[in-house]
Design a protein around this motif. Structure first.
Motif, PDB file in Angstrom:
ATOM      1  N   THR A  57      32.573   9.524  -1.636  1.00 25.44           N
ATOM      2  CA  THR A  57      31.350   9.212  -2.381  1.00 25.44           C
ATOM      3  C   THR A  57      31.516   9.379  -3.879  1.00 25.44           C
ATOM      4  OG1 THR A  57      30.444  11.459  -2.296  1.00 25.44           O
ATOM      5  CG2 THR A  57      29.938   9.993  -0.431  1.00 25.44           C
ATOM      6  N   GLY A  58      32.612   9.996  -4.303  1.00 29.36           N
ATOM      7  CA  GLY A  58      32.809  10.285  -5.723  1.00 29.36           C
ATOM      8  C   GLY A  58      33.628   9.232  -6.433  1.00 29.36           C
ATOM      9  N   GLY A  59      33.557   9.281  -7.757  1.00 33.43           N
ATOM     10  CA  GLY A  59      34.351   8.389  -8.583  1.00 33.43           C
ATOM     11  C   GLY A  59      35.439   9.172  -9.289  1.00 33.43           C
ATOM     12  N   LYS A  60      36.418   8.475  -9.819  1.00 31.10           N
ATOM     13  CA  LYS A  60      37.522   9.124 -10.516  1.00 31.10           C
ATOM     14  C   LYS A  60      37.048   9.537 -11.914  1.00 31.10           C
ATOM     15  CE  LYS A  60      42.336   8.707 -11.696  1.00 31.10           C
ATOM     16  NZ  LYS A  60      43.529   7.895 -11.688  1.00 31.10           N
TER      17      LYS A  60
ATOM     18  N   GLU B 139      44.673  14.303  -7.318  1.00 28.12           N
ATOM     19  CA  GLU B 139      43.792  13.142  -7.140  1.00 28.12           C
ATOM     20  C   GLU B 139      42.367  13.680  -7.230  1.00 28.12           C
ATOM     21  OE1 GLU B 139      42.825   9.750  -3.772  1.00 28.12           O
ATOM     22  OE2 GLU B 139      44.603  10.980  -3.567  1.00 28.12           O
ATOM     23  N   TRP B 140      41.516  13.043  -8.034  1.00 31.74           N
ATOM     24  CA  TRP B 140      40.180  13.568  -8.341  1.00 31.74           C
ATOM     25  C   TRP B 140      39.086  12.623  -7.868  1.00 31.74           C
ATOM     26  CZ3 TRP B 140      40.737  18.209 -10.756  1.00 31.74           C
ATOM     27  CH2 TRP B 140      41.937  18.452 -11.424  1.00 31.74           C
ATOM     28  N   ARG B 141      37.972  13.187  -7.368  1.00 31.28           N
ATOM     29  CA  ARG B 141      36.765  12.428  -7.032  1.00 31.28           C
ATOM     30  C   ARG B 141      35.564  13.279  -7.430  1.00 31.28           C
ATOM     31  NH1 ARG B 141      40.082   9.280  -6.887  1.00 31.28           N
ATOM     32  NH2 ARG B 141      40.724   7.876  -5.256  1.00 31.28           N
ATOM     33  N   ALA B 142      34.868  12.857  -8.481  1.00 30.01           N
ATOM     34  CA  ALA B 142      33.700  13.595  -8.970  1.00 30.01           C
ATOM     35  C   ALA B 142      32.447  13.124  -8.249  1.00 30.01           C
ATOM     36  CB  ALA B 142      33.535  13.422 -10.468  1.00 30.01           C
ATOM     37  N   VAL B 143      31.741  14.053  -7.615  1.00 27.47           N
ATOM     38  CA  VAL B 143      30.459  13.764  -6.983  1.00 27.47           C
ATOM     39  C   VAL B 143      29.354  13.916  -8.028  1.00 27.47           C
ATOM     40  CG1 VAL B 143      28.839  14.489  -5.187  1.00 27.47           C
ATOM     41  CG2 VAL B 143      31.286  14.470  -4.710  1.00 27.47           C
TER      42      VAL B 143
ATOM     43  N   ARG C 282      34.653  15.515 -18.912  1.00 33.80           N
ATOM     44  CA  ARG C 282      34.097  15.159 -20.222  1.00 33.80           C
ATOM     45  C   ARG C 282      32.579  15.272 -20.289  1.00 33.80           C
ATOM     46  NH1 ARG C 282      37.295  11.517 -23.854  1.00 33.80           N
ATOM     47  NH2 ARG C 282      39.436  11.766 -23.191  1.00 33.80           N
ATOM     48  N   GLU C 283      31.951  15.677 -19.187  1.00 34.51           N
ATOM     49  CA  GLU C 283      30.503  15.866 -19.157  1.00 34.51           C
ATOM     50  C   GLU C 283      30.208  17.357 -19.170  1.00 34.51           C
ATOM     51  OE1 GLU C 283      28.517  13.733 -15.978  1.00 34.51           O
ATOM     52  OE2 GLU C 283      30.203  12.334 -15.898  1.00 34.51           O
ATOM     53  N   PRO C 284      29.502  17.850 -20.205  1.00 33.03           N
ATOM     54  CA  PRO C 284      29.216  19.290 -20.235  1.00 33.03           C
ATOM     55  C   PRO C 284      28.272  19.706 -19.111  1.00 33.03           C
ATOM     56  CG  PRO C 284      28.140  18.161 -22.069  1.00 33.03           C
ATOM     57  CD  PRO C 284      28.962  17.139 -21.343  1.00 33.03           C
ATOM     58  N   GLY C 285      28.547  20.872 -18.539  1.00 35.64           N
ATOM     59  CA  GLY C 285      27.673  21.427 -17.522  1.00 35.64           C
ATOM     60  C   GLY C 285      28.313  21.486 -16.157  1.00 35.64           C
ATOM     61  N   PRO C 286      27.539  21.928 -15.176  1.00 36.86           N
ATOM     62  CA  PRO C 286      28.059  22.089 -13.811  1.00 36.86           C
ATOM     63  C   PRO C 286      28.643  20.788 -13.269  1.00 36.86           C
ATOM     64  CG  PRO C 286      25.886  23.077 -14.013  1.00 36.86           C
ATOM     65  CD  PRO C 286      26.135  22.314 -15.287  1.00 36.86           C
ATOM     66  N   ALA C 287      29.586  20.946 -12.335  1.00 37.36           N
ATOM     67  CA  ALA C 287      30.233  19.773 -11.757  1.00 37.36           C
ATOM     68  C   ALA C 287      30.633  20.072 -10.311  1.00 37.36           C
ATOM     69  CB  ALA C 287      31.471  19.391 -12.558  1.00 37.36           C
ATOM     70  N   THR C 288      30.662  19.003  -9.515  1.00 37.26           N
ATOM     71  CA  THR C 288      31.157  19.066  -8.144  1.00 37.26           C
ATOM     72  C   THR C 288      32.246  18.017  -8.025  1.00 37.26           C
ATOM     73  OG1 THR C 288      28.967  19.723  -7.361  1.00 37.26           O
ATOM     74  CG2 THR C 288      30.521  18.911  -5.705  1.00 37.26           C
ATOM     75  N   VAL C 289      33.480  18.473  -7.840  1.00 33.76           N
ATOM     76  CA  VAL C 289      34.630  17.578  -7.843  1.00 33.76           C
ATOM     77  C   VAL C 289      35.519  17.874  -6.637  1.00 33.76           C
ATOM     78  CG1 VAL C 289      36.688  16.860  -9.122  1.00 33.76           C
ATOM     79  CG2 VAL C 289      34.586  17.394 -10.365  1.00 33.76           C
ATOM     80  N   TRP C 290      35.875  16.815  -5.915  1.00 40.92           N
ATOM     81  CA  TRP C 290      36.844  16.909  -4.830  1.00 40.92           C
ATOM     82  C   TRP C 290      38.217  16.641  -5.421  1.00 40.92           C
ATOM     83  CZ3 TRP C 290      36.087  18.191   0.233  1.00 40.92           C
ATOM     84  CH2 TRP C 290      34.774  18.198   0.697  1.00 40.92           C
ATOM     85  N   MET C 291      39.232  17.315  -4.881  1.00 39.01           N
ATOM     86  CA  MET C 291      40.587  17.059  -5.344  1.00 39.01           C
ATOM     87  C   MET C 291      41.581  17.285  -4.220  1.00 39.01           C
ATOM     88  SD  MET C 291      40.726  20.387  -7.769  1.00 39.01           S
ATOM     89  CE  MET C 291      39.039  20.061  -8.208  1.00 39.01           C
ATOM     90  N   ARG C 292      42.701  16.611  -4.354  1.00 38.67           N
ATOM     91  CA  ARG C 292      43.815  16.872  -3.445  1.00 38.67           C
ATOM     92  C   ARG C 292      45.103  16.715  -4.223  1.00 38.67           C
ATOM     93  NH1 ARG C 292      43.865  12.066   1.026  1.00 38.67           N
ATOM     94  NH2 ARG C 292      43.844  10.368  -0.465  1.00 38.67           N
TER      95      ARG C 292
END
Length: 179
Positions: free
Chosen positions: A44-47, A64-68, A73-83
């Motif tokens: 569901t996330g984008g790179k 490999e990154w997928r940001a939900v 580059r966006e300040p604040g909390p983040a939810t990111v999948w990685m492998r």
């Protein structure tokens, strides 16, 4: 407790400690809140775009990154999948635990609230607390960074795999203006 130390010519460089805790099935009463559902999956996330580094190859290219939500580059909390996109040790497939520990180090990078071009936010300590052993290749880090005017802060992350929550990571941060 198990402990490992990495040393070089100048002495001790790094130390890792881990507690091995007995586990066993227990009955949890119905009135205890269940663990939250896992975050939306990596599909569901984008790179996300990584912030600029002086290095062509490094952590940013090894994963490999997928940001939900949120991102580098966006300040604040983040939810990111990685492998992991490469092996940690040549010829050896990384275990889900190794993948999780490599990912746990990114909380301060994905959830920075200060401009990375103006400020350094170096993690000087990383503590990882697992509630169960991870499974699979993908690890999700749901992070928030909390800087203080003292130049000290923390990054706090909930760690998940595709089955759900696996634990938490905490980073102690040194925060300073770049020279």
């Amino acid at each position: 407790m198990v402990e490992a130390t990495l040393s070089g010519e100048g002495g001790e460089l790094m130390k890792a400690r881990a507690w091995r805790i007995r586990s066993g099935e227990i009955e949890i009463p119905d009135d205890v809140a269940p663990a939250p559902a896992p975050p939306p999956g990596p599909e569901t996330g984008g790179k996300p775009e990584f912030f600029e580094t002086a290095q062509a190859v490094g952590y940013h290219t090894a994963m490999e990154w997928r940001a939900v939500s949120g991102g580098f580059r966006e300040p604040g909390p983040a939810t990111v999948w990685m492998r992991m996109g490469c092996r940690l040790v040549a010829g050896e497939e990384p275990t889900p635990l190794q993948r999780t520990l490599v990912a746990a180090d990114v909380g301060n990078g994905i959830s920075a609230v200060l401009d990375w071009r103006r400020y350094l936010f170096i993690n000087v300590d990383l503590s990882v607390h697992l509630e169960r052993m991870p499974a699979g290749e993908w690890v999700c880090v749901d992070a928030v960074t909390l800087p203080q005017p003292s130049g000290i802060g923390t990054a706090e992350s909930v760690l998940s795999d595709e089955r759900g929550r696996i634990g938490r990571a905490a980073q102690a941060l040194l925060i300073a203006e770049r020279p």
